[in-house]
Each structure stands twice: as structure tokens, then as C-alpha cells.
Design a protein around this motif. Structure first.
Motif, PDB file in Angstrom:
ATOM      1  N   MET B   5       0.833  -1.206   0.000  1.00 43.12           N
ATOM      2  CA  MET B   5       0.000   0.000   0.000  1.00 43.12           C
ATOM      3  C   MET B   5       0.868   1.257   0.000  1.00 43.12           C
ATOM      4  SD  MET B   5      -2.959  -1.362   2.587  1.00 43.12           S
ATOM      5  CE  MET B   5      -4.069   0.047   2.622  1.00 43.12           C
ATOM      6  N   LEU B   6       1.963   1.195   0.731  1.00 43.43           N
ATOM      7  CA  LEU B   6       2.890   2.335   0.727  1.00 43.43           C
ATOM      8  C   LEU B   6       3.498   2.526  -0.661  1.00 43.43           C
ATOM      9  CD1 LEU B   6       4.715   1.737   4.135  1.00 43.43           C
ATOM     10  CD2 LEU B   6       3.193   3.649   3.583  1.00 43.43           C
ATOM     11  N   VAL B  25       9.816   6.436   1.582  1.00 46.20           N
ATOM     12  CA  VAL B  25       9.360   6.681   2.955  1.00 46.20           C
ATOM     13  C   VAL B  25      10.467   6.182   3.874  1.00 46.20           C
ATOM     14  CG1 VAL B  25       7.567   6.273   4.668  1.00 46.20           C
ATOM     15  CG2 VAL B  25       6.990   6.226   2.229  1.00 46.20           C
ATOM     16  N   ILE B  26      10.900   7.066   4.763  1.00 44.89           N
ATOM     17  CA  ILE B  26      12.051   6.754   5.605  1.00 44.89           C
ATOM     18  C   ILE B  26      11.694   7.007   7.060  1.00 44.89           C
ATOM     19  CG2 ILE B  26      14.386   7.599   6.132  1.00 44.89           C
ATOM     20  CD1 ILE B  26      14.406   8.094   2.937  1.00 44.89           C
ATOM     21  N   SER B  27      12.105   6.114   7.931  1.00 41.48           N
ATOM     22  CA  SER B  27      11.850   6.341   9.355  1.00 41.48           C
ATOM     23  C   SER B  27      12.721   7.494   9.825  1.00 41.48           C
ATOM     24  CB  SER B  27      12.166   5.082  10.162  1.00 41.48           C
ATOM     25  OG  SER B  27      13.559   4.864  10.175  1.00 41.48           O
ATOM     26  N   THR B  28      12.300   8.157  10.903  1.00 50.09           N
ATOM     27  CA  THR B  28      13.039   9.345  11.331  1.00 50.09           C
ATOM     28  C   THR B  28      14.472   9.003  11.752  1.00 50.09           C
ATOM     29  OG1 THR B  28      11.835   9.114  13.411  1.00 50.09           O
ATOM     30  CG2 THR B  28      11.124  10.845  11.939  1.00 50.09           C
ATOM     31  N   ASP B  29      14.765   7.714  11.966  1.00 48.35           N
ATOM     32  CA  ASP B  29      16.166   7.366  12.248  1.00 48.35           C
ATOM     33  C   ASP B  29      16.916   6.898  11.003  1.00 48.35           C
ATOM     34  OD1 ASP B  29      14.636   5.157  12.186  1.00 48.35           O
ATOM     35  OD2 ASP B  29      15.232   4.362  14.150  1.00 48.35           O
ATOM     36  N   GLY B  30      16.326   7.052   9.818  1.00 47.71           N
ATOM     37  CA  GLY B  30      17.078   6.898   8.581  1.00 47.71           C
ATOM     38  C   GLY B  30      16.950   5.540   7.893  1.00 47.71           C
ATOM     39  N   LEU B  31      16.053   4.693   8.399  1.00 45.30           N
ATOM     40  CA  LEU B  31      15.887   3.391   7.749  1.00 45.30           C
ATOM     41  C   LEU B  31      14.757   3.460   6.728  1.00 45.30           C
ATOM     42  CD1 LEU B  31      16.272   1.255  10.972  1.00 45.30           C
ATOM     43  CD2 LEU B  31      17.979   1.678   9.182  1.00 45.30           C
ATOM     44  N   VAL B  46      20.080   7.468   0.199  1.00 41.88           N
ATOM     45  CA  VAL B  46      18.926   8.359   0.297  1.00 41.88           C
ATOM     46  C   VAL B  46      18.452   8.424   1.752  1.00 41.88           C
ATOM     47  CG1 VAL B  46      16.527   8.707  -0.415  1.00 41.88           C
ATOM     48  CG2 VAL B  46      18.215   7.957  -2.091  1.00 41.88           C
ATOM     49  N   GLY B  47      18.357   7.268   2.402  1.00 42.67           N
ATOM     50  CA  GLY B  47      17.906   7.219   3.791  1.00 42.67           C
ATOM     51  C   GLY B  47      18.826   8.001   4.714  1.00 42.67           C
ATOM     52  N   ALA B  48      20.099   7.810   4.537  1.00 41.65           N
ATOM     53  CA  ALA B  48      21.067   8.464   5.419  1.00 41.65           C
ATOM     54  C   ALA B  48      21.035   9.985   5.261  1.00 41.65           C
ATOM     55  CB  ALA B  48      22.471   7.940   5.124  1.00 41.65           C
ATOM     56  N   HIS B  88       4.503  11.154  12.786  1.00 41.71           N
ATOM     57  CA  HIS B  88       5.589  11.480  13.703  1.00 41.71           C
ATOM     58  C   HIS B  88       6.849  10.654  13.451  1.00 41.71           C
ATOM     59  CE1 HIS B  88       5.448  14.479  16.786  1.00 41.71           C
ATOM     60  NE2 HIS B  88       6.451  13.860  17.376  1.00 41.71           N
ATOM     61  N   ASP B  89       6.674   9.460  12.901  1.00 37.51           N
ATOM     62  CA  ASP B  89       7.791   8.513  12.869  1.00 37.51           C
ATOM     63  C   ASP B  89       8.446   8.376  11.502  1.00 37.51           C
ATOM     64  OD1 ASP B  89       7.235   7.948  15.526  1.00 37.51           O
ATOM     65  OD2 ASP B  89       5.655   6.547  14.936  1.00 37.51           O
ATOM     66  N   ALA B  90       7.873   9.031  10.489  1.00 37.07           N
ATOM     67  CA  ALA B  90       8.399   8.815   9.143  1.00 37.07           C
ATOM     68  C   ALA B  90       8.446  10.117   8.366  1.00 37.07           C
ATOM     69  CB  ALA B  90       7.522   7.805   8.405  1.00 37.07           C
TER      70      ALA B  90
END
Lengths: 120, 120
Positions: B5-6, B25-31, B46-48, B88-90
Motif C-alpha cells: 500500500m505504501l 518513505v524513511i523512518s526518522t532514524d534513517g531506515l 537516500v535514507g542516510a 511522527h515517525d516517518a
């Protein structure tokens, strides 16, 4: 003399919209060249944050194949911070309220950055 | 299931304009949570970069009294990188060509970020 001319560009910019709260010219290594900040804003803090954003923006643009960095915009729910290259050695930082019309602020800021680049 | 879905949201976003080259879509810690990147783009890179920009953007917005971070835009002479909080998390990262109409890209990206926030 040159500092006064830079300040006069910043003063014109801050006067161009009530939504521009502060502006500053900062060297790419984070030292203030000229600034027109609100009383509650610390010059060194603005310089340090601008230099850090600039350096990371540079790296991000390069790593993700976006070419040479021109602008960074940070939007918070309380307003904007804009960074715009003013020639190679300096960056114009603009701090604006959340009500600001971003297109207009960018237009005025780009013009100011050009004027600053010619002076430096 | 949720990843599909994402991915479908990212696919709609990338399809909304020929000037959007990639999104993730990246988590706020870069994953990376989900991504639709060009073959020559490295997911981890890109994540980093997104996580680093996000963390510095957060700090800049706080230090310069701009409230809670909502968006970061990096403009190079070769195109744009946009970061938009998706809950909040992504964070949604969009990589666009220099020809992109920024207003339109932001509009589509904000909508996509809302959809993503609802899924996470």
C-alpha cells in the motif's frame, strides 16, 4: 562602508514584507558578515545553524545528483528559514513568519542575494 | 501488505508528474520503510541523507523559533530534494528534476504524506 551597503540591502529586504523577521549574510564557514536580527535572536546561533544546514545541503545535493546547492528551505509550524547562496563565499539567511507568501519572499531574497554577491 | 500500500502511494506520486524522479518513505532514524527509486540511486544513501537533513532541520527550526519541523527543501542547479513529515515517525522524501513546478510537487507530496501517515 561595505558593511553599511550590505546592511542597507538587508534593511530593504526586511522592509519588503512584514512577514520577514530577520536576515543575515553569513560566510560559508558560519561567520556573520552582516545581520539585521530581532533582539531575541543570537547572531552566533543563526550563523552556526546556517553553516551546518549549508554544508549538509551541499552534500545532499551532491549525493543525490542535484548539482550545486542553490537554496535550502526549512518550514516549521511557526515559520520559515531560507538559505540562498550569495555568490560563492556567502549565504543569505532569511527568517520569516508562517504567514509569509513564500514565492514573494524567495523573489525578494534572490534579488537581495544578487546585490550581496556583487558587493563581496 | 502495508508495504504494498505504501508502494502504491509512492507509485501514484511518481506518476503524478514526469519531473518526480524518485520517492521514498524513511523512518526518522534513517531506515527505509518503502521506496521507489531510480536504478542508479542507492536506498541507504537516500535514507542516510534524509535522516541527517531531518535531524538538522529539526534543530534549526527549534533554535530559530520556527516551531516543529514540517518540510525541508534543498534546491540544487540540477533539481530538488523535498522532505515532508508523514506523521511522527516517518518522512516522505521526493527527488525531482529542476524543471518541476514546485507548488504542484509539494501539493501532491503533502497528500501522499497524509496517506502514508494513516498507514503507519
Amino acid at each position: 562602508m561595505r558593511e553599511e551597503m550590505l546592511k542597507s540591502i538587508l534593511s530593504d529586504l526586511n522592509g519588503s514584507s512584514a512577514d520577514i523577521e530577520a536576515s543575515a549574510v553569513i560566510s560559508t564557514d558560519g561567520l556573520t558578515i552582516a545581520s539585521l536580527l530581532a533582539a531575541n535572536m543570537d547572531e552566533d546561533r543563526v550563523g552556526a545553524m546556517a553553516a551546518a544546514m549549508l554544508s549538509l545541503g551541499d552534500r545532499t545535493a551532491a549525493e543525490l545528483a542535484r548539482g550545486e546547492l542553490e537554496q535550502v528551505m526549512i518550514k516549521g509550524d511557526g515559520g520559515y528559514v531560507l538559505l540562498i547562496h550569495a555568490g560563492h563565499d556567502a549565504v543569505l539567511t532569511v527568517i520569516a513568519r508562517k504567514e509569509a507568501k513564500l514565492g514573494l519572499v524567495f523573489l525578494d531574497a534572490k534579488r537581495a542575494a544578487q546585490g550581496i554577491a556583487e558587493l563581496l
